[in-house]
Design a protein around this motif. Structure first.
Motif, short mmCIF file in Angstrom:
data_model
loop_
_atom_site.label_atom_id
_atom_site.label_comp_id
_atom_site.label_asym_id
_atom_site.label_seq_id
_atom_site.Cartn_x
_atom_site.Cartn_y
_atom_site.Cartn_z
N ASN A 7 0.85 -1.18 0.00
CA ASN A 7 0.00 0.00 0.00
C ASN A 7 0.89 1.23 0.00
OD1 ASN A 7 -2.77 -1.04 0.28
ND2 ASN A 7 -1.98 -1.90 2.17
N CYS A 10 -0.59 8.57 1.45
CA CYS A 10 -0.33 10.01 1.38
C CYS A 10 0.57 10.37 2.56
CB CYS A 10 -1.65 10.77 1.48
SG CYS A 10 -1.44 12.56 1.67
N VAL A 17 -3.46 5.54 -1.14
CA VAL A 17 -3.61 6.15 -2.46
C VAL A 17 -3.46 5.10 -3.56
CG1 VAL A 17 -2.65 7.86 -4.05
CG2 VAL A 17 -2.76 8.36 -1.60
N LEU A 18 -2.54 4.19 -3.39
CA LEU A 18 -2.20 3.23 -4.43
C LEU A 18 -1.95 1.86 -3.81
CD1 LEU A 18 -1.43 3.26 -7.54
CD2 LEU A 18 0.92 3.46 -6.76
N SER A 28 -1.61 -1.47 -11.09
CA SER A 28 -1.73 -0.83 -9.77
C SER A 28 -3.19 -0.49 -9.53
CB SER A 28 -0.90 0.45 -9.71
OG SER A 28 0.46 0.18 -9.91
N VAL A 30 -5.83 2.09 -7.78
CA VAL A 30 -5.92 3.46 -7.30
C VAL A 30 -7.18 3.59 -6.45
CG1 VAL A 30 -6.17 5.88 -7.99
CG2 VAL A 30 -4.76 4.33 -9.35
N SER A 31 -7.03 4.19 -5.29
CA SER A 31 -8.20 4.48 -4.44
C SER A 31 -8.94 5.66 -5.05
CB SER A 31 -7.74 4.81 -3.02
OG SER A 31 -7.08 3.71 -2.45
N LEU A 35 -9.26 10.89 -5.64
CA LEU A 35 -9.22 11.69 -6.87
C LEU A 35 -10.26 12.80 -6.84
CD1 LEU A 35 -8.90 8.80 -9.47
CD2 LEU A 35 -7.06 10.15 -8.44
N VAL A 41 -11.82 8.20 -14.52
CA VAL A 41 -10.95 7.03 -14.56
C VAL A 41 -11.80 5.80 -14.88
CG1 VAL A 41 -9.39 5.57 -13.22
CG2 VAL A 41 -9.41 8.04 -12.85
#
Length: 75
Positions: A7, A10, A17-18, A28, A30-31, A35, A41
């Motif tokens: 994980n 931030c 975040v990723l 990957s 992405v949460s 965003l 997305v």
């Protein structure tokens, strides 16, 4: 089964975040909640839907997995 999951957070608030998983080689996660415009997305895959909130509905054309898939999804 010995696979890894990383994980990325931030550095200011600690929010995930990723997500990078060995089982999803080359991809990957992405949460989307981090965003500003998550609708921009395209969602191709939903993992861990067995623990999703009732109000979350994966797109009809997305690949859906109850947990982390064993193999990489098709690209």
């Amino acid at each position: 089964r010995g696979r890894w999951l990383t994980n990325r957070f931030c550095p200011r608030c600690g929010t995930t975040v990723l997500v990078v998983a060995e089982a999803l080689a080359g991809l990957s996660g992405v949460s989307l909640g981090v965003l500003d415009e998550p609708g921009r997305v395209p969602i191709r895959c939903h993992a861990w839907v067995r623990s999703k909130r009732d109000w979350v509905e994966p797109p009809a054309d997305a690949t859906v997995h109850d947990r982390l898939p064993e193999r990489s999804p098709p690209r």
